[in-house]
Design an enzyme around this catalytic site. Structure first.
Site, PDB file in Angstrom:
ATOM      1  N   LYS A   1     -36.286  65.409 163.058  1.00 25.76           N
ATOM      2  CA  LYS A   1     -36.603  65.944 164.384  1.00 25.76           C
ATOM      3  C   LYS A   1     -37.781  65.231 165.046  1.00 25.76           C
ATOM      4  CE  LYS A   1     -34.605  70.555 164.301  1.00 25.76           C
ATOM      5  NZ  LYS A   1     -34.105  70.739 162.917  1.00 25.76           N
TER       6      LYS A   1
ATOM      7  N   GLU B   1     -38.349  75.412 173.102  1.00 23.33           N
ATOM      8  CA  GLU B   1     -37.934  76.671 172.501  1.00 23.33           C
ATOM      9  C   GLU B   1     -37.602  76.379 171.055  1.00 23.33           C
ATOM     10  OE1 GLU B   1     -35.618  74.711 173.743  1.00 23.33           O
ATOM     11  OE2 GLU B   1     -34.334  74.843 171.961  1.00 23.33           O
TER      12      GLU B   1
ATOM     13  N   SER C   1     -31.056  64.531 156.160  1.00 20.18           N
ATOM     14  CA  SER C   1     -31.803  64.830 157.396  1.00 20.18           C
ATOM     15  C   SER C   1     -33.203  65.371 157.142  1.00 20.18           C
ATOM     16  CB  SER C   1     -31.009  65.808 158.253  1.00 20.18           C
ATOM     17  OG  SER C   1     -30.690  66.980 157.532  1.00 20.18           O
TER      18      SER C   1
HETATM   19  C1  PLP Z   1     -32.831  71.088 162.598  1.00 20.92           C
HETATM   20  C2  PLP Z   1     -32.258  70.447 161.392  1.00 20.92           C
HETATM   21  C3  PLP Z   1     -30.885  70.119 161.302  1.00 20.92           C
HETATM   22  C4  PLP Z   1     -29.873  70.495 162.343  1.00 20.92           C
HETATM   23  O1  PLP Z   1     -30.062  69.936 163.595  1.00 20.92           O
HETATM   24  P1  PLP Z   1     -29.148  68.762 164.163  1.00 20.92           P
HETATM   25  O2  PLP Z   1     -29.530  68.694 165.591  1.00 20.92           O
HETATM   26  O3  PLP Z   1     -27.716  69.151 163.955  1.00 20.92           O
HETATM   27  O4  PLP Z   1     -29.497  67.553 163.403  1.00 20.92           O
HETATM   28  C5  PLP Z   1     -30.431  69.457 160.169  1.00 20.92           C
HETATM   29  N1  PLP Z   1     -31.264  69.147 159.166  1.00 20.92           N
HETATM   30  C6  PLP Z   1     -32.588  69.449 159.208  1.00 20.92           C
HETATM   31  C7  PLP Z   1     -33.442  69.063 158.047  1.00 20.92           C
HETATM   32  C8  PLP Z   1     -33.125  70.105 160.318  1.00 20.92           C
HETATM   33  O5  PLP Z   1     -34.429  70.393 160.345  1.00 20.92           O
END
Ligand code: PLP
Length: 386
Positions: free
Chosen positions: A90, A112, A371
């Site tokens: 993010k 938000e 992610s």
């Molecule tokens: C917020 C988040 C997601 C989901 O958000 P996307 O916009 O679909 O990427 C996935 N993995 C992690 C670690 C997150 O913090």
């Protein structure tokens, strides 16, 4: 590899901007400024600098040797967004949008947040750039995520609990949009996923595309060729679209997004308008966005980015679901075999890769987008396993 500038942010029939006229004007201006600075050499250099010095890019594409052996099929590589500062993807988007806000002369950032992850990334980037930061959060969510509220406050942000409606994410979105319409002259709305009205999905993709820009270069260096599949979890779809972006025009690469089986927007959604844009949405019997539930807070959203909706309908990408049990198993297996505790969101991608592996050959390659890291989820998993 970007597609030509889409007709005002349309991806096939999806996307667009369905908002009141006063907001439309603000978004139109934002869109102009984004296209202007996106290709500006000084802007690009500044972004590159902060991604390197603050976020810690580029992050590795790690060969998961033991996992590959355990699964007995294709080579598994992990794109390590978990190693970024703040522990997830993010921050890529938060830094990109803040730099744009600065160029546009904004003094104040609003956002938000539901579970708080995007709020924390935004507050982090605001602290770094000395910007005033206001985070809207449903009152109910501020109680459930008290520790994330404290994190944001530590970072200097003001967290505003929203009591209207059900006191959830949707009500926080409405409040933030109202603030933007009132204060657009000095305020920038920093949106956290590849969703919302144009230009947000295009802008968020642009800032997350660094994931596949790096992974493509890295896999060619390591293996001399492209992967056969890229797998990523999809909530709103930002890490997935970033992980896919530079492979969309490479037809030999399968692109696979993974959702929780309790929030399957792409596998079961229908075209509808939600939060100012058109996408595949899960609706209940009354035609309202369905209440979803996921053990991974970041995947708990009844809609999905418009480009994913299009990639699904056009057949370019595939979308699959996994169960909570499969996710919990993947969370533990990756921890045990590679010494990497993944975010519960990311464990969805790992869980699906495990199902995909036996259908592929040993000479093939899967890239799994990790992610985020799982420290934030350890206590929750402890409670669930007990
Ligand atoms: C917020 C988040 C997601 C989901 O958000 P996307 O916009 O679909 O990427 C996935 N993995 C992690 C670690 C997150 O913090």
């Amino acid at each position: 590899m970007d597609q030509p500038l889409q007709q005002e942010g349309y991806f096939g029939e999806f996307g667009g901007s369905f908002v009141p006229p006063e907001l439309q004007e603000v978004l139109h201006y934002l869109s102009e400024q984004f296209y202007k600075f996106r290709d500006d050499p000084a802007f690009k250099e500044e972004l590159r600098y902060y991604l390197s010095e603050y976020v810690g890019r580029e992050n590795p594409l790690t060969y998961a040797e033991r996992l590959t052996k355990a699964w007995g099929g294709p080579k598994i590589y992990l794109k390590r967004e978990d190693l970024n500062h703040t522990g997830a993807h993010k921050i890529n988007n938060a830094i990109g949008q803040i730099l744009l806000a600065k160029r546009m002369g904004a003094k104040r950032i609003i956002a938000e947040t539901g579970a708080g992850q995007h709020g924390v990334a935004t507050a982090t980037a605001c602290a770094m750039f000395n910007m005033e930061c206001v985070i809207y959060m449903g009152a109910e969510d501020t109680r459930r995520q008290a520790l994330n509220v404290f994190r944001m406050e530590l970072l200097g942000a003001k967290v505003v609990p929203v009591n209207k409606g059900q006191g959830r994410l949707k009500d926080a979105v409405d409040e933030a949009l109202g603030d933007l319409v009132q204060n657009y002259q000095n305020t920038f709305y920093l949106l956290g996923s590849a969703v919302g009205p144009h230009p947000f999905p295009t802008m968020v993709k642009h800032f997350q595309a660094i994931i596949s820009e790096e992974s493509k270069r890295q896999i060619v260096e390591k293996e001399g060729r492209l992967p056969d599949a890229v797998v990523a979890c999809a909530g709103g779809g930002s890490n997935a679209i970033g992980a896919f972006a530079h492979y969309i025009d490479e037809p030999t690469v399968r692109l696979i997004g993974v959702e929780p089986d309790q929030a399957p927007s792409l596998t079961q959604g229908v075209p509808s308008i939600i939060h100012g844009f058109k996408c595949l949405v899960l609706l209940d019997e009354d035609g309202q966005p369905k209440k979803t539930y996921s053990i991974a807070a970041g995947l708990d959203y009844p809609g999905i980015g418009p480009e994913h909706s299009h990639l699904k309908v056009s057949g370019r990408a595939e979308y699959a679901t996994v169960t909570n049990e499969e996710v919990l198993e993947a969370f533990q297996e990756l921890s045990r075999t590679e010494g990497i505790i993944p975010a519960l969101e990311s464990a969805h991608a790992v869980a699906y890769a495990k199902k995909l592996a036996p259908t592929m050959g040993q000479d093939q390659i899967i890239i799994v987008n990790l992610s985020g890291r799982g420290d934030k989820d350890v206590e929750q998993v402890y409670q669930m396993l007990k």
